[in-house]
Design a protein around this motif. Structure first.
Motif, PDB file in Angstrom:
ATOM      1  N   GLU A 279      -0.104  52.644   7.635  1.00  0.00           N
ATOM      2  CA  GLU A 279      -1.541  52.582   7.893  1.00  0.00           C
ATOM      3  C   GLU A 279      -2.243  51.744   6.828  1.00  0.00           C
ATOM      4  O   GLU A 279      -3.163  50.969   7.129  1.00  0.00           O
ATOM      5  CB  GLU A 279      -2.134  53.991   7.933  1.00  0.00           C
ATOM      6  N   LEU A 280      -1.797  51.880   5.599  1.00  0.00           N
ATOM      7  CA  LEU A 280      -2.397  51.107   4.510  1.00  0.00           C
ATOM      8  C   LEU A 280      -2.188  49.610   4.720  1.00  0.00           C
ATOM      9  O   LEU A 280      -3.110  48.801   4.545  1.00  0.00           O
ATOM     10  CB  LEU A 280      -1.789  51.566   3.182  1.00  0.00           C
ATOM     11  N   THR A 373      -9.253  53.247   3.884  1.00  0.00           N
ATOM     12  CA  THR A 373      -8.371  54.423   3.774  1.00  0.00           C
ATOM     13  C   THR A 373      -8.793  55.371   2.663  1.00  0.00           C
ATOM     14  O   THR A 373      -8.475  56.560   2.711  1.00  0.00           O
ATOM     15  CB  THR A 373      -6.928  53.978   3.495  1.00  0.00           C
ATOM     16  N   ARG A 374      -9.470  54.839   1.647  1.00  0.00           N
ATOM     17  CA  ARG A 374      -9.919  55.612   0.491  1.00  0.00           C
ATOM     18  C   ARG A 374      -8.770  56.414  -0.123  1.00  0.00           C
ATOM     19  O   ARG A 374      -8.911  57.574  -0.473  1.00  0.00           O
ATOM     20  CB  ARG A 374     -11.097  56.524   0.850  1.00  0.00           C
ATOM     21  N   ASN A 375      -7.650  55.752  -0.226  1.00  0.00           N
ATOM     22  CA  ASN A 375      -6.470  56.426  -0.774  1.00  0.00           C
ATOM     23  C   ASN A 375      -5.722  55.464  -1.701  1.00  0.00           C
ATOM     24  O   ASN A 375      -4.698  54.894  -1.329  1.00  0.00           O
ATOM     25  CB  ASN A 375      -5.551  56.896   0.360  1.00  0.00           C
ATOM     26  N   PRO A 376      -6.222  55.276  -2.927  1.00  0.00           N
ATOM     27  CA  PRO A 376      -5.574  54.335  -3.838  1.00  0.00           C
ATOM     28  C   PRO A 376      -4.156  54.746  -4.234  1.00  0.00           C
ATOM     29  O   PRO A 376      -3.335  53.891  -4.563  1.00  0.00           O
ATOM     30  CB  PRO A 376      -6.508  54.308  -5.047  1.00  0.00           C
ATOM     31  N   ALA A 377      -3.873  56.055  -4.182  1.00  0.00           N
ATOM     32  CA  ALA A 377      -2.518  56.506  -4.533  1.00  0.00           C
ATOM     33  C   ALA A 377      -1.501  55.963  -3.542  1.00  0.00           C
ATOM     34  O   ALA A 377      -0.423  55.486  -3.931  1.00  0.00           O
ATOM     35  CB  ALA A 377      -2.469  58.028  -4.579  1.00  0.00           C
ATOM     36  N   VAL A 378      -1.827  56.018  -2.250  1.00  0.00           N
ATOM     37  CA  VAL A 378      -0.922  55.479  -1.235  1.00  0.00           C
ATOM     38  C   VAL A 378      -0.851  53.953  -1.368  1.00  0.00           C
ATOM     39  O   VAL A 378       0.216  53.352  -1.195  1.00  0.00           O
ATOM     40  CB  VAL A 378      -1.383  55.880   0.184  1.00  0.00           C
ATOM     41  N   PHE A 379      -1.973  53.333  -1.693  1.00  0.00           N
ATOM     42  CA  PHE A 379      -1.984  51.881  -1.889  1.00  0.00           C
ATOM     43  C   PHE A 379      -1.002  51.487  -2.984  1.00  0.00           C
ATOM     44  O   PHE A 379      -0.199  50.567  -2.814  1.00  0.00           O
ATOM     45  CB  PHE A 379      -3.400  51.425  -2.261  1.00  0.00           C
TER      46      PHE A 379
END
Length: 429
Positions: A279-280, A373-379
């Motif tokens: 998704e990222l 996505t507002r998910n820098p950890a997954v990025f």
């Protein structure tokens, strides 16, 4: 014999002077468009700075593997570049091309096409061993899954596509030069149009020659991706999957085409990673689609090719060039080598500027993916996975960065994600 028929540009300024003014105007327009539309800053100015640091995210063994892979693949890469420049130099600065192509017989248009084919094949033969050398390293490091026949078939198709496109351009230039004194005018218009048409048609004409594309299978991932696209305001009817695993283990996704031919494609190898990371990656591609990056790049490239047509006219009209090459006019089919040499040199010299703009556009797409996505950890996890799987160069030297880096380095992309997290009050990954 060269003959001039009707010159529809009558009343325009003298040939070289008019082409010179057009060159200045197109150059200024291209620079202005790039300067004012390139996203030079992906994050707001108040984003806290974070320094890229490969050692923070990669082990010593991973960094050493990246450096070793870069070291062995750089040798054939630089040799190939050097060979390209040497051949271009011989075609531009010596009468070798004119003498060899002067042996061809037949109508002028046939000699032009045969000349393009001859030069293309000769360069391909010279570079073939270097390609094989590079391929052995890709196999040694586990990136290539190809057999030699499939590798040769892909390379032959690339050469054939290049020969066709080059043949169209060179044939058009010679034909226009035989008809018009100020051939740079229709050549610039034609170059602009050909660039746009080629970019539009590429996804449905060229890409299927190398991969099979199938809609992503129905399921949770496909539903989530389409929902994310809808939330982003980007109309996407489907996400296509390319059977890239038949030639590589690398992970990738891309957007190509525009308008009716726009498509978002993911490698089938990417479907093996966790869904949130897929998704990222797709969120990054949605950033390209939402900003119209393919169309933007096409139009800027079209301006560049129109600029190149004017420059080609001026260079080939210069007395020193004609004397050195033994070609009195571009209307002479023997000028094929000179034209191809200049096209090659222009491609090499413009590469660093294209990469500079591309890196900033890719950084904007990264920022878009983080906003969506507002998910820098997954990025960060995805960037690490991409770098390790694709054996990315984590710290390219200045020359490699200028010549080859169309994306920010992985440490730069991770640093931006951490900066984004600090800016948005999200835990820093």
């Amino acid at each position: 014999m060269t003959r001039t028929v009707t010159d529809t540009s009558a009343g325009a300024p003298a040939g070289p002077r008019g082409a010179g003014w057009a060159l200045v105007a197109l150059g200024a327009l291209t620079v202005a468009v790039v300067a004012f539309t390139t996203p030079w800053r992906a994050l707001p100015a108040d984003a806290p700075p974070v320094a890229p640091d490969p050692a923070r995210d990669f082990t010593a063994a991973q960094i050493a593997r990246s450096e070793a892979f870069d070291a062995v693949t750089s040798v054939p890469g630089y040799l190939s570049l050097g060979l390209t420049l040497v051949v271009a130099g011989l075609l531009i600065a010596t009468p070798l091309g004119a003498r060899l192509l002067g042996r061809l017989r037949g109508p002028w248009w046939l000699r032009v096409l045969l000349g393009v084919l001859a030069v293309t094949v000769a360069v391909a033969i010279l570079r073939w061993p270097l390609g094989m050398w590079s391929e052995t390293y890709l196999r040694e490091y586990g990136l290539s899954t190809q057999t030699w026949p499939s590798w040769a078939a892909d390379r032959a198709k690339n050469i054939g596509i290049g020969a066709v496109l080059t043949g169209i351009m060179v044939l058009a230039v010679v034909a226009l030069a035989r008809r018009y004194r100020r051939w740079w005018i229709p050549a610039a218009v034609g170059a602009f149009a050909l660039t746009v048409v080629t970019s539009f048609a590429y996804p449905v004409v060229v890409e299927p020659l190398f991969n099979d594309f199938t809609p992503m299978p129905a399921g949770r991932l496909r539903t989530d991706l389409l929902a994310m696209a809808a939330r982003d305001g980007v109309p996407v009817e489907n996400v296509l999957v390319a059977d890239a695993s038949r030639r590589t283990t690398a992970l990738n996704a891309y957007v190509s085409g525009f308008g009716a031919t726009r498509r978002i494609v993911v490698y089938d190898t990417l479907l093996r990673v966790p869904a949130d990371q897929v998704e990222l990656v797709v969120a990054h591609e949605l950033g390209h689609a939402k900003a119209g990056d393919v169309l933007y790049g096409t139009l800027v490239g079209a301006l560049g090719t129109a600029f190149g047509a004017c420059l080609l006219y001026l260079v080939t009209s210069a007395g020193p060039v004609r004397r050195r090459t033994g070609v009195a006019s571009v209307a002479d089919p023997r000028a094929v080598g000179l034209i191809m040499g200049l096209l090659t040199l222009a491609g090499v010299l413009s590469g660093p500027a294209q990469n500079l703009v591309s890196r900033h556009i890719e950084a904007r797409a990264d920022a878009h993916a983080l906003d969506l996505t507002r998910n820098p950890a997954v990025f960060v996890s995805m960037q690490k996975r991409l770098a390790i799987t694709n054996i990315s160069d984590l710290s390219p030297d200045v020359v490699e960065y200028l010549l080859y880096a169309s994306h920010p380095t992985t440490p730069q992309r991770i640093a931006m994600a951490r900066s984004w997290a600090l800016l948005n009050g999200v835990p820093q990954p």
